[in-house]
Design an enzyme around this catalytic site. Sequence first.
Site, PDB file in Angstrom:
ATOM      1  N   ASN A   7      -0.444   0.477  14.577  1.00 44.79           N
ATOM      2  CA  ASN A   7       0.185   0.879  13.328  1.00 44.79           C
ATOM      3  C   ASN A   7       0.950   2.165  13.631  1.00 44.79           C
ATOM      4  OD1 ASN A   7       0.877   1.722  10.793  1.00 44.79           O
ATOM      5  ND2 ASN A   7      -1.179   1.561   9.921  1.00 44.79           N
ATOM      6  N   ARG A  91       1.651  -3.614  12.730  1.00 48.08           N
ATOM      7  CA  ARG A  91       1.884  -3.558  11.294  1.00 48.08           C
ATOM      8  C   ARG A  91       3.350  -3.150  11.110  1.00 48.08           C
ATOM      9  NH1 ARG A  91       0.634   1.080   7.042  1.00 48.08           N
ATOM     10  NH2 ARG A  91       1.198  -0.109   5.219  1.00 48.08           N
ATOM     11  N   HIS A 180       1.409  -3.350   0.702  1.00 44.54           N
ATOM     12  CA  HIS A 180      -0.046  -3.520   0.917  1.00 44.54           C
ATOM     13  C   HIS A 180      -0.432  -4.993   0.945  1.00 44.54           C
ATOM     14  CE1 HIS A 180      -0.231   0.412  -1.615  1.00 44.54           C
ATOM     15  NE2 HIS A 180      -0.312   0.751  -0.337  1.00 44.54           N
ATOM     16  N   ARG A 241       2.747   9.992  -5.846  1.00 44.58           N
ATOM     17  CA  ARG A 241       3.859   9.165  -6.351  1.00 44.58           C
ATOM     18  C   ARG A 241       3.663   8.888  -7.837  1.00 44.58           C
ATOM     19  NH1 ARG A 241       3.149   4.569  -2.184  1.00 44.58           N
ATOM     20  NH2 ARG A 241       2.389   5.886  -0.482  1.00 44.58           N
ATOM     21  N   GLY A 333     -10.762   2.780  -4.489  1.00 47.73           N
ATOM     22  CA  GLY A 333     -11.409   1.554  -4.956  1.00 47.73           C
ATOM     23  C   GLY A 333     -12.764   1.314  -4.303  1.00 47.73           C
ATOM     24  N   GLU A 384      -7.068  -4.360   7.140  1.00 49.68           N
ATOM     25  CA  GLU A 384      -5.734  -4.853   7.502  1.00 49.68           C
ATOM     26  C   GLU A 384      -5.633  -5.139   8.996  1.00 49.68           C
ATOM     27  OE1 GLU A 384      -2.736  -2.396   4.909  1.00 49.68           O
ATOM     28  OE2 GLU A 384      -4.661  -1.387   4.983  1.00 49.68           O
TER      29      GLU A 384
END
Length: 399
Positions: A7, A91, A180, A241, A333, A384
Amino acid sequence: MKVLVLNCGSSSLKYQLFDMTDESVLAKGLVERIGIEGSMIKHTRTGMDAVSTTTEIPNHKVAIRLVIEHLLDPIHGALSSLNELSAVGHRVVHGGEKFAQSVVIDKEVLDVIEECVPLAPLHNPANLMGIRAVLEVLPEILQVAVFDTAFHQTMPAKAFTYGLPYHYYEENRLRRYGFHGTSHFYVANRAAEILGRPVEELKIVTCHMGNGSSITAVDRGRSVDTSLGFSTVPGILMGTRAGDLDPVMILHLMEQEGITPKAMSHILHKESGVLGISGISSDLRDIEEAAATGNERAALALDMLCYGVRKYIGAYAAAMGGIDAVVFTAGIGENSVLVRQMVSEGLEFLGAKLDLSKNNIRGKEAIISTEDSRVRILVVPTNEELVIARDTKALAEGR
Ligand code: AMP
Protein backbone atom coordinates in the site's frame (compact mmCIF):
# COMPACT_ATOMS: atom_id res chain seq x y z
CA MET A 1 2.20 -19.49 -2.57
CA LYS A 2 3.67 -16.32 -1.02
CA VAL A 3 2.22 -12.95 -1.90
CA LEU A 4 3.50 -9.48 -0.99
CA VAL A 5 0.82 -6.83 -0.49
CA LEU A 6 1.83 -3.18 -0.88
CA ASN A 7 0.00 0.00 0.00
CA CYS A 8 2.08 2.88 -1.33
CA GLY A 9 1.53 6.48 -0.27
CA SER A 10 3.47 9.49 -1.51
CA SER A 11 6.02 9.23 1.32
CA SER A 12 5.15 5.91 2.92
CA LEU A 13 4.82 2.25 2.05
CA LYS A 14 3.03 -0.42 4.07
CA TYR A 15 3.61 -4.07 3.34
CA GLN A 16 2.49 -7.53 4.41
CA LEU A 17 3.84 -10.86 3.26
CA PHE A 18 1.21 -13.61 3.15
CA ASP A 19 1.57 -17.36 3.00
CA MET A 20 -1.53 -18.14 0.96
CA THR A 21 -1.55 -21.82 1.84
CA ASP A 22 -3.17 -20.80 5.15
CA GLU A 23 -3.56 -17.02 4.62
CA SER A 24 -1.18 -16.30 7.48
CA VAL A 25 0.89 -13.12 7.67
CA LEU A 26 4.59 -14.01 7.71
CA ALA A 27 5.92 -10.48 8.07
CA LYS A 28 4.79 -6.90 7.82
CA GLY A 29 6.15 -3.43 8.02
CA LEU A 30 6.10 0.21 7.23
CA VAL A 31 8.51 2.51 5.41
CA GLU A 32 8.05 6.13 6.42
CA ARG A 33 9.28 9.54 5.29
CA ILE A 34 10.38 8.35 1.83
CA GLY A 35 12.23 11.27 0.22
CA ILE A 36 12.16 13.19 3.50
CA GLU A 37 14.92 13.53 6.10
CA GLY A 38 14.72 10.90 8.83
CA SER A 39 13.30 8.11 6.68
CA MET A 40 12.96 4.74 8.35
CA ILE A 41 11.70 1.19 8.02
CA LYS A 42 9.94 -0.75 10.76
CA HIS A 43 9.74 -4.46 10.04
CA THR A 44 8.16 -7.27 12.03
CA ARG A 45 8.44 -10.95 11.37
CA THR A 46 5.36 -12.59 12.88
CA GLY A 47 6.13 -13.79 16.39
CA MET A 48 9.25 -11.64 16.77
CA ASP A 49 9.94 -8.12 18.01
CA ALA A 50 9.87 -5.31 15.46
CA VAL A 51 13.17 -3.98 14.09
CA SER A 52 13.46 -0.32 13.13
CA THR A 53 16.20 1.18 10.99
CA THR A 54 16.67 4.85 10.16
CA THR A 55 18.44 5.24 6.84
CA GLU A 56 18.35 7.37 3.72
CA ILE A 57 15.38 6.32 1.54
CA PRO A 58 15.22 8.85 -1.30
CA ASN A 59 12.53 7.13 -3.37
CA HIS A 60 10.14 4.19 -3.65
CA LYS A 61 12.67 2.07 -5.53
CA VAL A 62 15.08 2.23 -2.61
CA ALA A 63 12.15 1.55 -0.28
CA ILE A 64 11.20 -1.63 -2.18
CA ARG A 65 14.83 -2.80 -2.17
CA LEU A 66 14.92 -2.30 1.57
CA VAL A 67 11.67 -4.21 2.07
CA ILE A 68 13.08 -7.11 0.06
CA GLU A 69 16.33 -7.05 2.05
CA HIS A 70 14.29 -7.30 5.25
CA LEU A 71 12.13 -10.10 3.86
CA LEU A 72 15.29 -12.04 2.95
CA ASP A 73 17.06 -11.37 6.26
CA PRO A 74 18.15 -14.70 7.83
CA ILE A 75 16.76 -13.73 11.26
CA HIS A 76 13.94 -11.27 10.71
CA GLY A 77 13.03 -12.27 7.19
CA ALA A 78 10.39 -14.71 5.99
CA LEU A 79 11.72 -15.70 2.56
CA SER A 80 14.77 -17.85 1.93
CA SER A 81 14.95 -16.72 -1.69
CA LEU A 82 13.08 -14.34 -3.96
CA ASN A 83 11.94 -17.35 -6.00
CA GLU A 84 9.51 -18.09 -3.19
CA LEU A 85 7.61 -14.89 -3.93
CA SER A 86 4.86 -15.54 -6.47
CA ALA A 87 3.27 -12.12 -6.92
CA VAL A 88 2.85 -8.60 -5.61
CA GLY A 89 -0.60 -7.09 -4.99
CA HIS A 90 -1.06 -3.33 -4.83
CA ARG A 91 -3.79 -1.27 -3.28
CA VAL A 92 -4.68 1.27 -5.96
CA VAL A 93 -7.11 4.01 -5.01
CA HIS A 94 -8.79 4.92 -8.29
CA GLY A 95 -9.69 2.74 -11.23
CA GLY A 96 -12.30 5.12 -12.65
CA GLU A 97 -15.04 3.34 -14.58
CA LYS A 98 -12.60 0.95 -16.23
CA PHE A 99 -12.08 -1.52 -13.42
CA ALA A 100 -14.86 -3.33 -11.61
CA GLN A 101 -12.44 -6.05 -10.58
CA SER A 102 -8.82 -6.58 -9.67
CA VAL A 103 -6.46 -6.99 -12.64
CA VAL A 104 -2.99 -8.18 -13.56
CA ILE A 105 -0.90 -5.07 -14.22
CA ASP A 106 0.38 -4.60 -17.74
CA LYS A 107 1.18 -1.56 -19.86
CA GLU A 108 -2.51 -0.94 -20.62
CA VAL A 109 -3.51 -1.11 -16.94
CA LEU A 110 -0.69 1.27 -16.04
CA ASP A 111 -2.03 3.71 -18.65
CA VAL A 112 -5.52 3.59 -17.17
CA ILE A 113 -4.22 4.15 -13.62
CA GLU A 114 -2.31 7.11 -15.05
CA GLU A 115 -5.48 8.38 -16.78
CA CYS A 116 -7.22 8.27 -13.40
CA VAL A 117 -4.62 10.56 -11.77
CA PRO A 118 -6.88 13.64 -12.14
CA LEU A 119 -9.57 11.74 -10.23
CA ALA A 120 -7.21 10.86 -7.36
CA PRO A 121 -4.35 13.36 -7.63
CA LEU A 122 -2.84 12.51 -4.26
CA HIS A 123 -3.14 8.74 -4.32
CA ASN A 124 -2.80 7.33 -7.84
CA PRO A 125 0.64 8.90 -8.47
CA ALA A 126 1.93 7.26 -5.27
CA ASN A 127 0.40 3.91 -6.25
CA LEU A 128 2.06 4.21 -9.67
CA MET A 129 5.41 4.98 -8.06
CA GLY A 130 5.12 1.76 -6.08
CA ILE A 131 4.20 -0.34 -9.12
CA ARG A 132 7.04 1.13 -11.20
CA ALA A 133 9.52 0.64 -8.37
CA VAL A 134 8.60 -3.06 -8.20
CA LEU A 135 8.90 -3.27 -12.00
CA GLU A 136 12.47 -2.01 -11.74
CA VAL A 137 13.53 -4.06 -8.74
CA LEU A 138 11.68 -7.29 -9.60
CA PRO A 139 11.04 -7.06 -13.36
CA GLU A 140 9.77 -10.64 -13.68
CA ILE A 141 7.24 -10.64 -10.85
CA LEU A 142 3.50 -10.71 -11.52
CA GLN A 143 1.82 -7.56 -10.20
CA VAL A 144 -1.88 -7.13 -9.46
CA ALA A 145 -3.89 -3.95 -8.86
CA VAL A 146 -6.81 -4.02 -6.42
CA PHE A 147 -8.87 -0.85 -6.66
CA ASP A 148 -10.62 1.01 -3.83
CA THR A 149 -13.31 2.05 -6.29
CA ALA A 150 -13.92 -1.32 -8.00
CA PHE A 151 -16.52 -2.78 -5.62
CA HIS A 152 -18.75 0.27 -6.14
CA GLN A 153 -18.84 -0.10 -9.93
CA THR A 154 -22.09 -2.08 -9.52
CA MET A 155 -23.95 1.05 -8.40
CA PRO A 156 -26.84 1.86 -10.72
CA ALA A 157 -26.84 5.15 -12.65
CA LYS A 158 -29.57 6.55 -10.41
CA ALA A 159 -27.17 6.24 -7.46
CA PHE A 160 -23.96 7.42 -9.08
CA THR A 161 -25.17 10.32 -11.26
CA TYR A 162 -25.13 13.85 -9.86
CA GLY A 163 -27.82 16.39 -10.74
CA LEU A 164 -25.53 18.53 -12.87
CA PRO A 165 -25.86 18.97 -16.66
CA TYR A 166 -25.27 15.47 -18.03
CA HIS A 167 -22.33 16.44 -20.22
CA TYR A 168 -20.25 16.97 -17.07
CA TYR A 169 -20.57 13.24 -16.50
CA GLU A 170 -19.81 12.39 -20.11
CA GLU A 171 -16.93 14.81 -20.57
CA ASN A 172 -15.55 15.48 -17.10
CA ARG A 173 -16.28 12.07 -15.55
CA LEU A 174 -18.14 13.73 -12.68
CA ARG A 175 -20.02 10.95 -10.89
CA ARG A 176 -20.07 9.12 -7.59
CA TYR A 177 -17.21 6.59 -7.54
CA GLY A 178 -17.04 5.69 -3.86
CA PHE A 179 -14.00 4.46 -1.95
CA HIS A 180 -13.01 1.91 0.75
CA GLY A 181 -14.53 -0.69 -1.61
CA THR A 182 -12.14 -3.46 -0.57
CA SER A 183 -13.10 -2.94 3.06
CA HIS A 184 -16.86 -2.87 2.39
CA PHE A 185 -16.52 -6.03 0.29
CA TYR A 186 -14.56 -7.82 2.98
CA VAL A 187 -16.78 -6.95 5.94
CA ALA A 188 -20.04 -7.63 4.08
CA ASN A 189 -18.84 -11.09 3.06
CA ARG A 190 -17.35 -11.83 6.45
CA ALA A 191 -20.59 -10.74 8.16
CA ALA A 192 -22.52 -13.17 5.95
CA GLU A 193 -20.10 -15.95 6.95
CA ILE A 194 -20.50 -15.11 10.64
CA LEU A 195 -24.30 -15.14 10.23
CA GLY A 196 -24.04 -18.45 8.38
CA ARG A 197 -25.98 -17.17 5.38
CA PRO A 198 -25.02 -16.58 1.74
CA VAL A 199 -24.21 -12.93 1.09
CA GLU A 200 -26.49 -13.21 -1.99
CA GLU A 201 -29.49 -13.39 0.37
CA LEU A 202 -28.61 -10.42 2.54
CA LYS A 203 -29.15 -6.67 2.53
CA ILE A 204 -26.34 -5.16 4.56
CA VAL A 205 -25.31 -1.63 5.47
CA THR A 206 -21.56 -1.52 6.07
CA CYS A 207 -20.21 1.37 8.15
CA HIS A 208 -16.47 1.89 7.57
CA MET A 209 -15.65 4.53 10.17
CA GLY A 210 -12.05 5.60 10.59
CA ASN A 211 -10.21 8.83 9.87
CA GLY A 212 -11.93 8.58 6.51
CA SER A 213 -15.40 7.05 6.60
CA SER A 214 -18.04 5.73 4.27
CA ILE A 215 -21.34 3.93 4.56
CA THR A 216 -22.34 1.45 1.84
CA ALA A 217 -25.56 -0.30 0.90
CA VAL A 218 -24.58 -3.88 -0.02
CA ASP A 219 -27.57 -5.53 -1.68
CA ARG A 220 -27.02 -9.28 -2.04
CA GLY A 221 -23.26 -8.87 -2.23
CA ARG A 222 -23.23 -5.87 -4.57
CA SER A 223 -22.62 -2.23 -3.69
CA VAL A 224 -25.70 -0.26 -4.75
CA ASP A 225 -24.93 3.05 -3.06
CA THR A 226 -22.18 4.59 -0.96
CA SER A 227 -21.66 7.82 0.92
CA LEU A 228 -18.32 8.93 -0.53
CA GLY A 229 -18.64 10.28 -4.02
CA PHE A 230 -16.51 11.86 -6.72
CA SER A 231 -14.16 12.78 -3.92
CA THR A 232 -13.47 11.55 -0.41
CA VAL A 233 -15.20 14.55 1.20
CA PRO A 234 -18.97 13.81 1.16
CA GLY A 235 -21.05 11.54 3.36
CA ILE A 236 -20.71 11.46 7.12
CA LEU A 237 -18.53 13.72 9.24
CA MET A 238 -14.91 12.51 9.17
CA GLY A 239 -11.74 13.25 11.16
CA THR A 240 -10.87 16.35 9.14
CA ARG A 241 -13.20 16.06 6.10
CA ALA A 242 -16.50 17.87 6.01
CA GLY A 243 -19.02 15.26 4.92
CA ASP A 244 -22.19 16.28 3.06
CA LEU A 245 -22.46 20.03 2.39
CA ASP A 246 -24.49 22.45 0.34
CA PRO A 247 -22.14 23.21 -2.60
CA VAL A 248 -23.52 26.72 -3.01
CA MET A 249 -22.27 27.54 0.46
CA ILE A 250 -18.73 26.83 -0.72
CA LEU A 251 -19.10 29.23 -3.66
CA HIS A 252 -20.53 31.84 -1.31
CA LEU A 253 -17.63 31.46 1.12
CA MET A 254 -14.98 31.57 -1.61
CA GLU A 255 -16.48 34.73 -3.03
CA GLN A 256 -17.01 36.50 0.28
CA GLU A 257 -13.63 35.66 1.76
CA GLY A 258 -11.57 35.55 -1.44
CA ILE A 259 -10.60 31.94 -0.81
CA THR A 260 -8.73 30.21 -3.64
CA PRO A 261 -9.72 26.70 -4.85
CA LYS A 262 -6.52 25.31 -3.34
CA ALA A 263 -7.16 26.91 0.06
CA MET A 264 -10.80 25.78 -0.07
CA SER A 265 -9.71 22.25 -0.80
CA HIS A 266 -7.47 22.37 2.25
CA ILE A 267 -10.38 23.57 4.41
CA LEU A 268 -12.67 20.80 3.13
CA HIS A 269 -10.11 18.00 3.46
CA LYS A 270 -7.95 19.01 6.41
CA GLU A 271 -9.68 21.59 8.61
CA SER A 272 -13.27 20.39 8.70
CA GLY A 273 -15.11 17.40 10.13
CA VAL A 274 -14.66 16.40 13.76
CA LEU A 275 -11.58 18.64 14.04
CA GLY A 276 -13.35 21.65 12.53
CA ILE A 277 -16.44 21.32 14.71
CA SER A 278 -14.70 20.47 18.00
CA GLY A 279 -11.70 22.75 17.50
CA ILE A 280 -9.59 20.30 19.49
CA SER A 281 -8.80 17.09 17.62
CA SER A 282 -9.61 14.83 14.70
CA ASP A 283 -9.09 11.78 16.89
CA LEU A 284 -12.31 10.36 18.21
CA ARG A 285 -10.74 9.19 21.45
CA ASP A 286 -9.95 12.84 22.32
CA ILE A 287 -13.47 13.85 21.31
CA GLU A 288 -15.14 11.20 23.47
CA GLU A 289 -13.00 12.25 26.42
CA ALA A 290 -13.68 15.96 25.96
CA ALA A 291 -17.42 15.39 25.45
CA ALA A 292 -17.53 13.36 28.67
CA THR A 293 -16.04 16.28 30.60
CA GLY A 294 -18.53 18.80 29.29
CA ASN A 295 -16.93 20.17 26.10
CA GLU A 296 -20.01 21.18 24.10
CA ARG A 297 -18.39 21.36 20.70
CA ALA A 298 -16.84 17.94 21.14
CA ALA A 299 -20.29 16.67 22.13
CA LEU A 300 -21.76 18.33 19.03
CA ALA A 301 -19.16 16.69 16.76
CA LEU A 302 -19.96 13.31 18.28
CA ASP A 303 -23.69 13.90 17.91
CA MET A 304 -23.31 15.02 14.28
CA LEU A 305 -21.20 11.99 13.43
CA CYS A 306 -23.62 9.47 14.94
CA TYR A 307 -26.73 11.22 13.63
CA GLY A 308 -25.22 11.21 10.14
CA VAL A 309 -24.49 7.49 10.24
CA ARG A 310 -27.98 6.71 11.52
CA LYS A 311 -29.53 8.76 8.68
CA TYR A 312 -27.48 6.85 6.10
CA ILE A 313 -28.49 3.51 7.59
CA GLY A 314 -32.15 4.55 7.34
CA ALA A 315 -31.71 5.86 3.80
CA TYR A 316 -29.94 2.72 2.62
CA ALA A 317 -32.51 0.46 4.27
CA ALA A 318 -35.09 2.33 2.20
CA ALA A 319 -32.89 2.15 -0.92
CA MET A 320 -32.63 -1.65 -0.61
CA GLY A 321 -36.23 -2.17 0.48
CA GLY A 322 -35.15 -3.59 3.82
CA ILE A 323 -32.11 -4.52 5.79
CA ASP A 324 -30.78 -7.70 7.44
CA ALA A 325 -27.56 -6.49 9.01
CA VAL A 326 -25.53 -3.43 9.99
CA VAL A 327 -21.77 -3.88 10.17
CA PHE A 328 -19.30 -1.59 11.93
CA THR A 329 -15.64 -1.55 10.94
CA ALA A 330 -12.38 0.50 10.85
CA GLY A 331 -10.81 2.40 13.76
CA ILE A 332 -14.00 3.97 15.14
CA GLY A 333 -16.43 1.25 14.06
CA GLU A 334 -14.30 -1.51 15.58
CA ASN A 335 -13.37 0.28 18.78
CA SER A 336 -15.87 2.91 19.83
CA VAL A 337 -18.49 1.37 22.09
CA LEU A 338 -20.07 4.81 22.50
CA VAL A 339 -20.39 5.58 18.77
CA ARG A 340 -21.98 2.19 18.04
CA GLN A 341 -24.43 2.80 20.87
CA MET A 342 -25.29 6.33 19.76
CA VAL A 343 -25.73 5.26 16.13
CA SER A 344 -28.00 2.36 17.10
CA GLU A 345 -30.27 4.42 19.37
CA GLY A 346 -33.36 5.06 17.30
CA LEU A 347 -32.82 2.20 14.86
CA GLU A 348 -35.24 -0.02 16.78
CA PHE A 349 -38.05 0.95 14.37
CA LEU A 350 -36.06 -0.87 11.67
CA GLY A 351 -35.86 -3.97 13.85
CA ALA A 352 -32.27 -3.32 14.96
CA LYS A 353 -31.73 -3.65 18.71
CA LEU A 354 -28.29 -3.29 20.23
CA ASP A 355 -27.32 -5.47 23.19
CA LEU A 356 -25.43 -3.05 25.44
CA SER A 357 -23.31 -5.72 27.10
CA LYS A 358 -22.42 -7.47 23.83
CA ASN A 359 -21.51 -4.05 22.43
CA ASN A 360 -18.86 -3.67 25.10
CA ILE A 361 -16.04 -5.06 22.93
CA ARG A 362 -13.21 -3.58 20.89
CA GLY A 363 -11.43 -4.77 17.80
CA LYS A 364 -12.90 -8.23 17.42
CA GLU A 365 -15.64 -9.98 15.48
CA ALA A 366 -18.96 -10.12 17.29
CA ILE A 367 -22.70 -10.01 16.86
CA ILE A 368 -23.75 -7.17 19.15
CA SER A 369 -27.52 -7.11 18.61
CA THR A 370 -29.99 -8.72 21.01
CA GLU A 371 -31.19 -12.29 20.41
CA ASP A 372 -34.60 -11.00 19.32
CA SER A 373 -33.24 -8.28 17.03
CA ARG A 374 -34.49 -8.99 13.50
CA VAL A 375 -31.66 -6.93 12.04
CA ARG A 376 -28.27 -8.22 13.16
CA ILE A 377 -25.66 -5.67 14.23
CA LEU A 378 -22.04 -6.80 13.92
CA VAL A 379 -18.51 -5.65 14.50
CA VAL A 380 -16.12 -7.01 11.87
CA PRO A 381 -12.50 -5.79 11.90
CA THR A 382 -11.60 -4.99 8.32
CA ASN A 383 -8.81 -6.73 6.43
CA GLU A 384 -8.17 -5.06 3.09
CA GLU A 385 -4.72 -6.66 2.83
CA LEU A 386 -6.23 -10.13 2.91
CA VAL A 387 -8.63 -9.28 0.06
CA ILE A 388 -5.68 -7.95 -1.96
CA ALA A 389 -3.68 -11.11 -1.21
CA ARG A 390 -6.61 -13.36 -2.20
CA ASP A 391 -7.27 -11.50 -5.46
CA THR A 392 -3.56 -11.55 -6.26
CA LYS A 393 -3.37 -15.29 -5.63
CA ALA A 394 -6.47 -15.96 -7.75
CA LEU A 395 -5.11 -13.93 -10.67
CA ALA A 396 -1.66 -15.52 -10.34
CA GLU A 397 -3.18 -19.00 -10.36
CA GLY A 398 -5.36 -18.18 -13.34
CA ARG A 399 -2.34 -17.57 -15.58
P1 AMP B 1 -8.52 4.30 11.04
O1 AMP B 1 -8.46 5.42 10.03
O2 AMP B 1 -9.37 3.15 10.60
O3 AMP B 1 -7.16 3.88 11.55
O4 AMP B 1 -9.28 4.90 12.33
C1 AMP B 1 -8.76 5.96 13.08
C2 AMP B 1 -9.84 6.47 14.03
O5 AMP B 1 -10.24 5.43 14.92
C3 AMP B 1 -9.40 7.65 14.89
O6 AMP B 1 -10.38 8.67 14.89
C4 AMP B 1 -9.32 7.05 16.28
O7 AMP B 1 -9.62 7.99 17.25
C5 AMP B 1 -10.42 6.00 16.22
N1 AMP B 1 -10.24 5.04 17.30
C6 AMP B 1 -9.27 4.10 17.45
N2 AMP B 1 -9.42 3.47 18.63
C7 AMP B 1 -10.51 4.01 19.24
C8 AMP B 1 -11.19 3.78 20.50
N3 AMP B 1 -10.75 2.86 21.35
N4 AMP B 1 -12.28 4.52 20.76
C9 AMP B 1 -12.71 5.46 19.90
N5 AMP B 1 -12.12 5.72 18.72
C10 AMP B 1 -11.04 5.01 18.39
